[in-house]
Design an enzyme around this catalytic site. Structure first.
Site, PDB file in Angstrom:
ATOM      1  N   PHE A  71      17.623  28.692  51.431  1.00 54.17           N
ATOM      2  CA  PHE A  71      16.731  28.895  50.301  1.00 54.17           C
ATOM      3  C   PHE A  71      15.382  28.287  50.650  1.00 54.17           C
ATOM      4  O   PHE A  71      15.324  27.317  51.415  1.00 54.17           O
ATOM      5  CB  PHE A  71      17.313  28.207  49.056  1.00 54.17           C
ATOM      6  N   GLN A 100       4.332  26.253  38.051  1.00 51.96           N
ATOM      7  CA  GLN A 100       4.677  27.066  39.216  1.00 51.96           C
ATOM      8  C   GLN A 100       4.642  28.571  38.944  1.00 51.96           C
ATOM      9  O   GLN A 100       5.207  29.040  37.953  1.00 51.96           O
ATOM     10  CB  GLN A 100       6.087  26.708  39.689  1.00 51.96           C
ATOM     11  N   HIS A 150       6.036  31.840  40.526  1.00 50.36           N
ATOM     12  CA  HIS A 150       7.027  32.300  41.493  1.00 50.36           C
ATOM     13  C   HIS A 150       6.448  33.505  42.216  1.00 50.36           C
ATOM     14  O   HIS A 150       5.900  34.407  41.579  1.00 50.36           O
ATOM     15  CB  HIS A 150       8.318  32.675  40.768  1.00 50.36           C
ATOM     16  N   LEU A 177      11.833  38.225  37.213  1.00 50.10           N
ATOM     17  CA  LEU A 177      12.014  37.494  38.451  1.00 50.10           C
ATOM     18  C   LEU A 177      12.966  38.175  39.422  1.00 50.10           C
ATOM     19  O   LEU A 177      14.030  38.643  39.047  1.00 50.10           O
ATOM     20  CB  LEU A 177      12.567  36.112  38.132  1.00 50.10           C
ATOM     21  N   GLU A 226      14.633  34.335  45.054  1.00 46.72           N
ATOM     22  CA  GLU A 226      14.267  33.889  46.383  1.00 46.72           C
ATOM     23  C   GLU A 226      15.399  34.192  47.364  1.00 46.72           C
ATOM     24  O   GLU A 226      15.180  34.302  48.572  1.00 46.72           O
ATOM     25  CB  GLU A 226      14.083  32.370  46.311  1.00 46.72           C
ATOM     26  N   ARG A 253       7.307  27.780  47.234  1.00 44.31           N
ATOM     27  CA  ARG A 253       6.829  28.825  46.320  1.00 44.31           C
ATOM     28  C   ARG A 253       5.312  28.845  46.139  1.00 44.31           C
ATOM     29  O   ARG A 253       4.707  29.906  46.095  1.00 44.31           O
ATOM     30  CB  ARG A 253       7.486  28.650  44.948  1.00 44.31           C
ATOM     31  N   HIS A 287       6.367  30.841  36.086  1.00 43.96           N
ATOM     32  CA  HIS A 287       7.800  30.667  36.209  1.00 43.96           C
ATOM     33  C   HIS A 287       8.335  29.339  35.707  1.00 43.96           C
ATOM     34  O   HIS A 287       9.331  29.290  35.000  1.00 43.96           O
ATOM     35  CB  HIS A 287       8.173  30.854  37.682  1.00 43.96           C
ATOM     36  N   ARG A 320       7.939  22.735  42.446  1.00 47.75           N
ATOM     37  CA  ARG A 320       9.396  22.628  42.515  1.00 47.75           C
ATOM     38  C   ARG A 320       9.970  23.516  43.613  1.00 47.75           C
ATOM     39  O   ARG A 320       9.558  24.654  43.779  1.00 47.75           O
ATOM     40  CB  ARG A 320      10.018  23.028  41.170  1.00 47.75           C
TER      41      ARG A 320
END
Lengths: 256, 606
Positions: free
Chosen positions: B117, B237, B239, B249, B252, B283, B364, B406
């Protein structure tokens, strides 16, 4: 394109006159790929703030906005306008899901639905001590895959409220509760399956299912609901043959 | 007015709230969960790809490496003591989720399966590591369902569709909350020893967002209005992979499985911006790279989006180029990214197996929020003075483990770790704490505010104000920021506030399920979030993580290794022209760096 919404309205606070009726709204400049939920918002935000419906994620995962669109249960956020408009006026008909009391416009009372959900003990039961090494219980991916389909359920009630058996008898636990039970009955780690099969072998359990098959196409998560119900029926029959289900263990609250 | 009394009142029924409810009730507390939605509607359910923990099931991994990635990903603004707790507690918390029945995918030897990730590496940034535990691509859904199931098993009291609209203070202590019962319109008082806020974020402040309609920051706003600060609001954030035009969304995990970002020329542009881990960079880095490509005219068709390509022929080509032996096929994608295929086909009619997916950055996640310590206790100030009886965890809170940006999967880690810690802490607290008395008439002020909104006879639709706010925040307080743009936003927000207080109307006069009224009230909360975000952002004269300024391009570790605390100065929670105060004296915790220089701030390259 221009479209016409035909929406089933109900205002519980309209005094003695409070009864359901149909109301039409015209919307202009609608993209065929707009979603029905967005268009309901346009009605609410641009024309009539009193229009009431539940919604949250708007991406098909929260299960708030199940409604009956052109006579079929769908999530409003997952349906494109182009796929449901009909007739010369590009009409979309929207009404609340059936079989649960309507509280206001498209909002129904979900409590009976969740009560049935709770009846099947929709939680993991395993009374063995956890592994001594402090780590996870082991499960093969094959065993995990057996119940994968039914873990998709988002409790939107689209299946249960598409079922004529449920419309006829609200005491029937309904497809969604059976799907939830299935998720645990077929989980190799779970130990509560006997109790769940006992509940579901009751008169208002799986045998109310007449395999009408409305539930499966209604599911926005593409769960094979009828198949899951069939697997539970088979498990009960096998269980009975092997003497696993003892009628004496069936809780009395599920009689009648 | 109806009064309820429970030792612990939890506001919000997503992952953090349910985790806290479970551990508080297991610890013997009498718990009530109050939520404006049915619990399973909460936005935790929308989290896709995974939850990170250094289980090391497929390759060597250590919590310290996870902590390092968290600190580095957060551009060194994360509090290092909290990041280490996050990484260490994650292991136990995730094993406990498995014990609760969560159906994780499995490794060949039956353990919890893990995958790569963005931003997660082994050995302090050396190479990507398989750390994200997953359940297909609906990990958040399975966490939410599992926790709700366990709460039912534990007989937790639920007040579903009760919308908390105020928090009740007695001096400096929190003693309860006021909720509006949506089905009746009645106000309820929840008298408590401990109140736990787990109400999620406020993505709806921006025009393009992955967030649910319900994510309006109302939980944060009611606390903010009672004098508790908001920490690090400038760090929001975006995304990188929102579905073009909708913001929905895309996980990822698509890039984790080998998906590639391509510009109009078919170039894998992340090779330029993050030569080492490319498409799996953090991100903020990827979102900014997309923005730069678009600005340079490299967007698809010259427009403001790029392509995400997960077609097996594309993925396999790049895998071969990288010398990897792994290959994927259509069936593999159907199995592992089922949710993605469904979303793309449903919403934009694109089949990712045969064509690339159009994507753009989408609002996000809020790194900032109600400041708390490592036990989820809310704090008043830079010194960490605890607000007696008030707790928060999950997106609404700021511990801070996410710092300026994050890492993917860490939102789920945050809510299980700090939901759990908060639950345990409250169970301990209520054993000895007394119920402090309620003030007289605890609902008077909030009822008056609702009356004002309900009876307003202006000309402006709530929708119009909301749309203007979302646009100005998207234009000026999003991926790239400048002084003048942000000041413009601040001025417009003042005008919107003025209109909100003087010139609105609603149409629904009823009491039952008055969603017209609730949306209008929520807009006021969003304005509070927008104000504090824009003010905190214009004040921070550097670029760090998600806060990226064109006029201050570099990170400034000399002056800005501090958190921002934004206070609403006005005593009246519904003042027509609220004033704010910023405090930048709360230093970032760098305890790991004191012992290990790898945790010292350095340039963040991927």
């Amino acid at each position: 394109m221009d479209i016409t919404f035909r929406i089933r309205r109900y205002n519980p606070e309209a005094g003695g006159k409070a009864k359901p009726y149909w109301q039409e709204f015209e919307l202009k400049d609608v993209e065929p790929t707009n979603r029905v939920l967005e268009m309901l918002h346009r009605v609410k935000w641009e024309q009539d703030g009193t229009l009431s419906f539940r919604r949250s994620c708007s991406s098909g995962i929260c299960g708030s906005d199940a409604m009956r669109i052109n006579g079929r249960n769908m999530l409003a956020c997952k349906v494109l306008v182009r796929d449901v408009v009909t007739g010369a006026k590009n009409t979309i008909q929207v009404e609340p899901i059936l079989g649960l009391p309507v509280l206001k416009d498209l909002i129904v009372d979900m409590e009976p639905f969740f009560a049935h959900y709770r009846e099947v003990m929709p939680y993991f039961i395993n009374n063995d001590p956890v592994p001594a090494n402090g780590r996870e219980r082991l499960q093969s991916q094959e065993d995990r895959d057996i119940f994968d389909d039914t873990t998709n359920c988002i409790l939107c009630a689209a299946c249960t409220t598409s079922c004529p058996s449920f419309w006829a008898n609200g005491k029937y636990v309904g497809p969604a509760a059976i799907v939830q039970a299935h998720r645990f009955i077929f989980d190799s780690r779970d130990q509560g399956w006997k109790d769940r099969l006992a509940v579901l072998s009751e008169p208002n359990g799986v045998w109310r299912c007449r395999t009408i098959y409305n539930c499966t196409p209604a599911c926005p998560r593409h769960i094979e609901v009828t198949r899951a119900i069939g697997e539970v029926k088979l498990a009960i029959q096998r269980g009975k043959r092997e003497g696993i289900i003892d009628p004496a263990t069936i809780p009395s609250k599920f009689h009648g | 007015m109806i009064i309820h009394k429970h030792e612990v009142v939890i506001v919000g029924a997503g992952g953090a709230g349910l985790m806290a409810a479970l551990y508080a009730s297991r610890g013997g507390a009498d718990v009530a969960v109050v939520s404006k939605l049915y619990p399973t509607r909460s936005h935790t359910g929308a989290a896709l790809g995974g939850i990170g923990a250094a289980l090391g099931n497929l390759e060597e991994d250590k919590p310290l490496w996870h902590a390092f990635d968290t600190v580095k990903g957060g551009d060194y603004l994360a509090d290092q003591d909290a990041a280490l707790i996050l990484a260490e507690n994650a292991v136990d918390a995730i094993v406990e989720l498995e014990h609760m029945g969560l159906p994780f995918d499995r490794t060949p030897d039956g353990k919890i399966s893990q995958r790569r990730f963005g931003g997660h590496t082994s050995n302090f940034g050396e190479k990507p590591v398989r750390r994200a535990c997953h359940s297909a691509d609906r990990t958040g859904h399975m966490i939410l369902q599992t926790l709700y199931q366990q709460c039912i098993k534990n007989n937790v009291n639920f007040f579903d569709e009760f919308h908390v609209v105020d928090v009740i203070m007695n001096g400096d202590a929190c003693v309860g909350a006021v909720a509006l019962e949506l089905s009746t319109g009645e106000f309820h008082v929840f008298h408590a020893k401990a109140v736990f806020f787990a109400t999620g974020g406020w993505g709806r402040v921006w025009q393009i967002t992955s967030n649910a309609h319900s994510l309006t920051g109302d939980g944060a706003a009611v606390v903010f209005r009672r004098g508790i600060p908001m920490e690090d609001m400038e760090f929001y954030q975006f995304h990188p992979t929102g579905l073009y035009g909708l913001g929905v969304l895309l996980t990822e995990g698509i890039r984790g499985e080998g998906g590639i970002l391509l510009n109009r020329n078919g170039e894998r542009f992340m090779e330029k911006y993050a030569p080492k881990i490319k498409d799996l960079a953090s991100r903020d880095v990827v979102s900014r790279s997309i923005y730069l490509e678009v600005r340079d005219g490299n967007g698809i068709k010259g427009s403001n989006y790029v392509h995400l390509d997960i077609r097996p022929q594309t993925v396999n080509r790049y895998l071969a180029e990288a010398g990897e032996t792994r290959r994927i096929d259509d069936d593999y994608i159907r199995k592992n990214l089922a949710e993605t295929l469904d979303v793309c086909r449903t919403y934009i009619g694109v089949d990712p197996l045969t064509e690339p997916i159009p994507i753009q950055p989408t609002a996000h996640y809020s790194m900032g929020g109600i400041p708390t310590n490592i036990d989820a206790e809310a704090i008043w100030d830079a010194q960490g003075t605890v607000v007696r009886g008030l707790y928060a965890a999950g997106e609404v809170a700021c511990v801070s483990v996410h710092g300026a940006n994050r890492l993917g999967t860490n939102s789920l880690v945050d809510l299980v770790v700090f939901g759990r810690r908060g639950g345990m802490k409250m169970a301990e607290f209520v054993k000895t704490a007394e119920f402090l008395p309620l003030p007289n008439n605890p609902t008077a002020q909030i009822e008056a505010e609702f009356q004002r909104i309900r009876n307003a006879k202006g000309k402006t639709r709530i929708h119009e104000l909301r749309t203007r706010m979302q646009k100005v925040m998207m234009d000026h307080v999003s991926v790239f920021r400048t002084e003048s743009g942000m000041n413009q936003a601040i001025e417009e927000l003042k005008e919107l506030r003025h209109l909100y207080m003087t010139d609105t109307f609603i149409e629904d006069r009823g009491t039952k399920y008055n969603t017209d009224l609730m949306e209008a009230w929520e807009l006021g909360c969003m304005l509070d979030m927008a104000d504090s975000t824009a003010l905190s952002a214009v004040n921070r004269k550097e670029s760090r993580g998600a806060h990226s300024r064109e006029d201050y391009k570099d990170r400034d570790d000399v002056n800005w290794m501090v958190h921002t605390l934004a206070y609403r100065e006005t005593d009246d929670p519904y003042a027509p022209t609220p004033t704010y105060r910023l405090d930048t004296t709360k230093k970032v915790d760098t305890s790991l760096a004191n012992e290990d220089e790898r945790f010292l701030p350095k340039e963040r390259t991927y």
